[in-house]
Every structure is written in C-alpha cells, then in structure tokens.
Design an enzyme around this catalytic site. Structure first.
Site, PDB file in Angstrom:
ATOM      1  N   PRO A   1       0.818  -5.808  -2.764  1.00 10.16           N
ATOM      2  CG  PRO A   1       2.630  -7.020  -3.539  1.00 10.16           C
ATOM      3  CD  PRO A   1       2.047  -6.424  -2.297  1.00 10.16           C
ATOM      4  CD  GLU A   2      -5.236  -4.120  -5.748  1.00 15.13           C
ATOM      5  OE1 GLU A   2      -6.258  -4.722  -6.115  1.00 15.13           O
ATOM      6  OE2 GLU A   2      -5.212  -2.888  -5.551  1.00 15.13           O
TER       7      GLU A   2
ATOM      8  CE  LYS B   1      -4.717  -8.167  -1.440  1.00 12.13           C
ATOM      9  NZ  LYS B   1      -4.809  -6.931  -0.643  1.00 12.13           N
TER      10      LYS B   1
ATOM     11  NE  ARG C   1      -5.834 -17.687   7.105  1.00 11.45           N
ATOM     12  CZ  ARG C   1      -4.705 -18.326   7.390  1.00 11.45           C
ATOM     13  NH1 ARG C   1      -4.749 -19.496   8.028  1.00 11.45           N
ATOM     14  NH2 ARG C   1      -3.528 -17.809   7.063  1.00 11.45           N
TER      15      ARG C   1
ATOM     16  CG  ASN D   1      -7.391   1.091  -1.477  1.00 10.37           C
ATOM     17  OD1 ASN D   1      -8.601   1.014  -1.299  1.00 10.37           O
ATOM     18  ND2 ASN D   1      -6.680   2.136  -1.118  1.00 10.37           N
TER      19      ASN D   1
ATOM     20  NE  ARG E   1      -5.037   0.114   2.157  1.00 12.23           N
ATOM     21  CZ  ARG E   1      -4.795  -0.924   1.358  1.00 12.23           C
ATOM     22  NH1 ARG E   1      -5.071  -2.157   1.745  1.00 12.23           N
ATOM     23  NH2 ARG E   1      -4.275  -0.733   0.168  1.00 12.23           N
TER      24      ARG E   1
END
Length: 270
Positions: A2-3, A52, A122, A163, A259
C-alpha cells in the site's frame, strides 16, 4: 505494498472508530499477545501516519507501530456483528460499535515514544503530513546522481510515495524518470511535491488512486474506463504497450531498483 494515502486513510478510520474510547485488544494468532494484553481495555488517544507507517497511540502503554508490507491487510466491520477472529488475526481492536482485524503485517510492535521518534527521524518528509518540509528532501535530491525515479521511492528521502504515484507524478510533469536528481531544478521539485500532496489527498478521500486530469477521463475522451485491481484512472502505471492518453505513443516499462518503471518516452523526453 500500500502507498502512503492508504495508511493515512487507515489512521483516519482508527480515529473515527476508536479514538477517545476504550478498546478491547486481542491477538488470536499469538504473535502480539503480550502487547495486546497491555493495550487491552485502554483508551486509544490518537492514530497517525508517516509514509507507510501507522501509529496507534495509547495513553499508558505507548504506540502500536504497524507496517503492512506486501501482505498486510485490514478487515473492518460492525462490533455488534463481529465474527470470532481466526488464527490469522495478528491484532483485533474492538468496541461495541466497530472492530478492526489486522492480518499479515510486516511489523506490529508496541513502542515507546523514543522508539517511535526514531522511526520518524529516519523517514523523509511526507506530502500528507502537515508541516513536513519538501526542502529536506530537496537537499538530498539536488545533490544526487541517482535517478529521480529511484529517489522518489526511497522512503528516507520522501515518505509514502510508491510505484503508482512515482510513475504518475513524473508523467504529469513531463520528467524523464532516468534524469538524475541533481539535474532537476527547485521549481520542478516544488511542483512535484505540490502535485503529490494533491493527488495523495484525493487518494485518501476516495480510497483509490486517480491521476488523470479532467480532460483525460474516460468520459471526456470517449474511451473505456480502466479495468485494474490497483484502482482508478492513470496515465502510465501498468499500461505497458497501450497508447498514451496524450500523444498516442506506446507506454514503456523497464526494471529499476527491483520495481517496474512505467513512462512515455515522447511525453517524458530524455
């Protein structure tokens, strides 16, 4: 995977269903049982997302950190009709009105405030987080020889972009995905960031990704709607070999950093 818009939507769903209320927490699978016991019968104070990563905040025990990864998913329903949880459920949160079952996440862990902050530290700025500074990402992008396509997927640089949004935002701004980050100018980056924020907010509202402008919708162009299990109308994502909605050229694909990359060579010239 999931984005970021999906995770922000999940945070909003948790706030709506549980915030300010006592929740029951169980781990039928057993992998989160000890931590579930600590948050059981506690009040969920808030839920938030960064990229995410989903964080569920409880007053005493701390934060439940969830990263869905490739296989994680949620099932939601009405609390009064909640079925018995299966052994695949890592975490069930429930109250008399709602329940949420989490299955298959990469991460489900109880964190302290300091451990949660270390994760934020991070991660790069998130277009959906109020106050996140695109300049922080620009500092790294503007000095990098790495392709802008790879940089946009690096969660340490920009958090939440996956993506689909990567491919689509580069197309919408006519930017060759193989262009090095340092070859962008600040105006181009600011336009990308602003567009990502708008597109991802729309994704949160509609719970799907739509990236085509009004003049390129199926209704406006008289074309069939897209049929794909990844959601709505797009320009290039998973449209390999199909004609570009703008120039008619064939959409290309290639592997990049493990990807698939999608682009139109005519609309995004090198």
């Amino acid at each position: 995977m999931p984005e970021g818009h999906t995770i922000h939507r999940l945070a909003a769903d948790h706030r709506e269903a549980f915030a300010g209320r006592t929740v029951r927490a169980t781990s039928p699978q057993g992998k989160f049982a000890d931590s579930a016991a600590l948050i059981d019968a506690q009040v969920l104070e808030t839920a938030e997302a960064h990229g995410k990563h989903l964080f569920l905040g409880f007053a005493g025990p701390g934060w439940v950190h969830i990263h869905l990864g490739l296989f994680g998913k949620y099932t939601w329903g009405a609390g009064a009709t909640a079925p018995p949880p299966t052994e695949t459920v890592r975490l069930r949160l429930a109250n008399p009105d709602s329940y949420a079952d989490l299955r298959g996440p990469t991460t489900c862990a109880l964190l302290t405030d300091a451990e949660k902050q270390a994760i934020h530290d991070r991660l790069g700025p998130d277009p959906l987080r109020d106050g996140d500074d695109p300049g922080k990402a620009w500092q790294r992008i503007s000095r990098s020889r790495t392709t802008i396509a790879a940089l946009l997927m690096d969660q340490k640089i920009v958090a939440g972009v996956g993506n689909v949004y990567r491919a689509e935002v580069l197309f919408r701004h006519g930017i060759d995905p193989y262009r090095a980050g340092r070859d962008l100018n600040r105006a181009e980056w600011d336009a990308i960031w602003s567009d990502l924020a708008d597109l991802m907010r729309e994704g949160v509202r509609n719970n799907r990704i739509d990236t085509v402008r009004p003049e390129h919708t199926p209704e406006a162009m008289g074309r069939p709607p897209r049929v794909d299990d990844h959601g709505g109308e797009v320009y290039v994502y998973r449209r390999t070999g199909q004609p570009c909605h703008i120039c008619g050229g064939g959409i290309r694909t290639a592997g990049l950093a493990a990807r698939n990359l999608f682009w139109c060579a005519d609309c995004q010239p090198a």
